[in-house]
Design a protein around this motif. Structure first.
Motif, short mmCIF file in Angstrom:
data_model
loop_
_atom_site.label_atom_id
_atom_site.label_comp_id
_atom_site.label_asym_id
_atom_site.label_seq_id
_atom_site.Cartn_x
_atom_site.Cartn_y
_atom_site.Cartn_z
N PRO A 196 52.10 51.42 36.58
CA PRO A 196 50.84 51.08 37.26
C PRO A 196 50.91 51.10 38.83
N VAL A 197 49.80 51.42 39.38
CA VAL A 197 49.28 51.20 40.85
C VAL A 197 49.28 49.63 41.01
N GLU A 198 50.06 49.21 42.23
CA GLU A 198 49.89 47.88 42.55
C GLU A 198 49.35 47.67 43.94
N GLY A 199 48.63 46.70 44.12
CA GLY A 199 47.65 46.38 45.36
C GLY A 199 47.64 45.01 45.56
N THR A 200 47.57 44.47 46.96
CA THR A 200 47.51 43.07 47.21
C THR A 200 46.06 43.14 47.84
N ASN A 201 45.55 41.77 47.96
CA ASN A 201 44.47 41.34 48.50
C ASN A 201 43.45 42.39 48.46
N PHE A 202 42.79 42.87 47.20
CA PHE A 202 41.68 43.90 47.36
C PHE A 202 40.44 43.09 47.51
N VAL A 203 39.68 44.00 48.14
CA VAL A 203 38.09 43.62 48.29
C VAL A 203 37.42 44.95 48.00
N LEU A 204 36.41 44.49 47.16
CA LEU A 204 35.59 45.95 46.56
C LEU A 204 34.14 45.26 46.97
N ASP A 205 33.32 46.31 47.22
CA ASP A 205 31.97 46.36 47.24
C ASP A 205 31.25 46.93 46.10
N ILE A 206 31.26 46.02 44.99
CA ILE A 206 31.16 46.53 43.76
C ILE A 206 29.49 47.07 43.62
N GLU A 207 29.20 48.02 43.09
CA GLU A 207 27.79 48.19 42.68
C GLU A 207 27.43 48.26 41.22
N GLN A 208 28.55 48.83 40.35
CA GLN A 208 28.48 48.78 39.04
C GLN A 208 29.80 48.77 38.39
N LEU A 209 30.09 48.14 37.34
CA LEU A 209 31.15 47.95 36.57
C LEU A 209 30.92 48.01 34.98
N GLN A 210 31.75 48.67 34.30
CA GLN A 210 31.46 48.68 32.80
C GLN A 210 33.01 48.74 32.35
N GLY A 211 33.28 47.95 30.98
CA GLY A 211 34.48 47.90 30.44
C GLY A 211 34.51 46.79 29.51
N HIS A 212 35.71 46.30 29.29
CA HIS A 212 35.96 45.20 28.35
C HIS A 212 37.07 44.05 29.09
N ALA A 213 35.96 42.91 29.35
CA ALA A 213 36.82 42.18 30.27
C ALA A 213 37.09 40.77 29.73
N GLU A 214 38.38 40.41 30.11
CA GLU A 214 38.70 38.82 29.72
C GLU A 214 39.15 38.04 31.05
N PHE A 215 38.73 36.92 31.17
CA PHE A 215 39.12 36.18 32.20
C PHE A 215 39.89 34.76 31.96
N GLY A 216 40.55 34.20 33.00
CA GLY A 216 41.14 32.96 32.58
C GLY A 216 40.74 32.07 33.38
N ALA A 217 40.46 30.83 33.02
CA ALA A 217 39.71 29.55 33.58
C ALA A 217 38.62 30.18 34.77
N ILE A 218 37.54 30.73 34.17
CA ILE A 218 36.58 31.34 34.86
C ILE A 218 35.37 30.29 35.25
N GLU A 219 35.16 30.16 36.31
CA GLU A 219 33.82 29.40 36.88
C GLU A 219 32.56 30.16 37.25
N ILE A 220 31.56 30.08 36.77
CA ILE A 220 30.42 30.87 36.93
C ILE A 220 29.37 30.06 37.57
N GLY A 221 28.68 30.33 38.66
CA GLY A 221 27.77 29.54 39.25
C GLY A 221 28.37 28.60 40.51
N ARG A 222 29.43 28.64 40.67
CA ARG A 222 29.92 27.89 41.50
C ARG A 222 29.28 28.25 43.01
N ASP A 223 29.25 27.27 43.87
CA ASP A 223 28.89 27.73 45.39
C ASP A 223 29.72 28.59 45.87
N ALA A 224 28.94 29.80 46.60
CA ALA A 224 29.98 30.73 47.14
C ALA A 224 31.03 30.14 48.29
#
Length: 213
Positions: free
Chosen positions: A128-156
């Motif tokens: 696998p490709v390995e990277g640290t401290n990624f920052v992405l300007d995302i426009e669109q993402l598709q796939g099957h996702a899984e999150f651990g301990a997700i918080e949605i709607g938290r103040d940015a």
């Protein structure tokens, strides 16, 4: 993310302008759930730091796919990417602390005087490709996702799962301890990384349209 320099109006700023920090950004959300289209692909890449890109993005987004994308530490909030011509677009500014990508493909379609051509970069087929401290300007993402301990709607402004991952006060944010996306198809305007190891790198310029997806 990049070397310190004096910013100009043409450069990308991931500090949202005051005039757009109001209601519309408080309502801006890219909620990533399994199979849900969200946003983004790469417009440029650097390996010189962990802050958001401080360069003007190109006028075209680019595509990235991977059989699996996994990371430790994930944050996201609404932001703006600006091109050298002054045009801007909404993006989901996403950060991943440590990331691994299998079967990575990146492509950028070019319109040249002799016709279309595609820059295609591949890596991570066996390791696998390995990277640290990624920052992405995302426009669109598709796939099957899984999150651990997700918080949605938290103040940015209170996001704390990645270093430097805070957005504007009052802005919509989400974060998670881990992120894992399979069959990923991503469109983005810019990507930066503190470090990037591309195992089994292949790079080719192919006549015509040969985008990753």
């Amino acid at each position: 993310m990049p070397m310190a320099s004096e910013e100009t109006p043409e450069e990308v700023s991931h500090e949202a302008p005051e005039q757009i920090r109001g209601t519309r950004w408080r309502r801006f959300a890219l909620v990533l759930i399994p199979g849900f289209a969200a946003a983004g692909v790469l417009g440029g890449m650097t390996t010189q730091g962990l802050l958001a890109a401080s360069f003007a993005v190109s006028g075209d987004s680019f595509k990235m796919s991977a059989s699996e994308f996994s990371g430790q530490g994930f944050t996201q909030y609404g932001d703006v990417a600006t091109s050298a011509d002054g045009s801007s677009r909404a993006v989901g500014l996403s950060r991943v602390g440590n990331a691994q990508l299998s079967d990575l493909c990146m492509s950028s379609l070019w319109d040249l005087p002799i016709g279309q051509a595609t820059l295609v970069i591949t890596a991570g087929e066996s390791t696998p490709v390995e990277g640290t401290n990624f920052v992405l300007d995302i426009e669109q993402l598709q796939g099957h996702a899984e999150f651990g301990a997700i918080e949605i709607g938290r103040d940015a402004s209170t996001l704390d799962k990645t270093e430097g991952g805070q957005g504007p006060a009052g802005g919509f944010g989400l974060q998670a301890d881990i992120i894992n996306v399979t069959d990923m198809e991503l469109t983005t305007w810019a990507v930066t990384s503190g470090s990037l190891h591309l195992s089994g790198l292949g790079l080719a310029i192919k006549p015509g349209n040969h985008e990753c997806f």
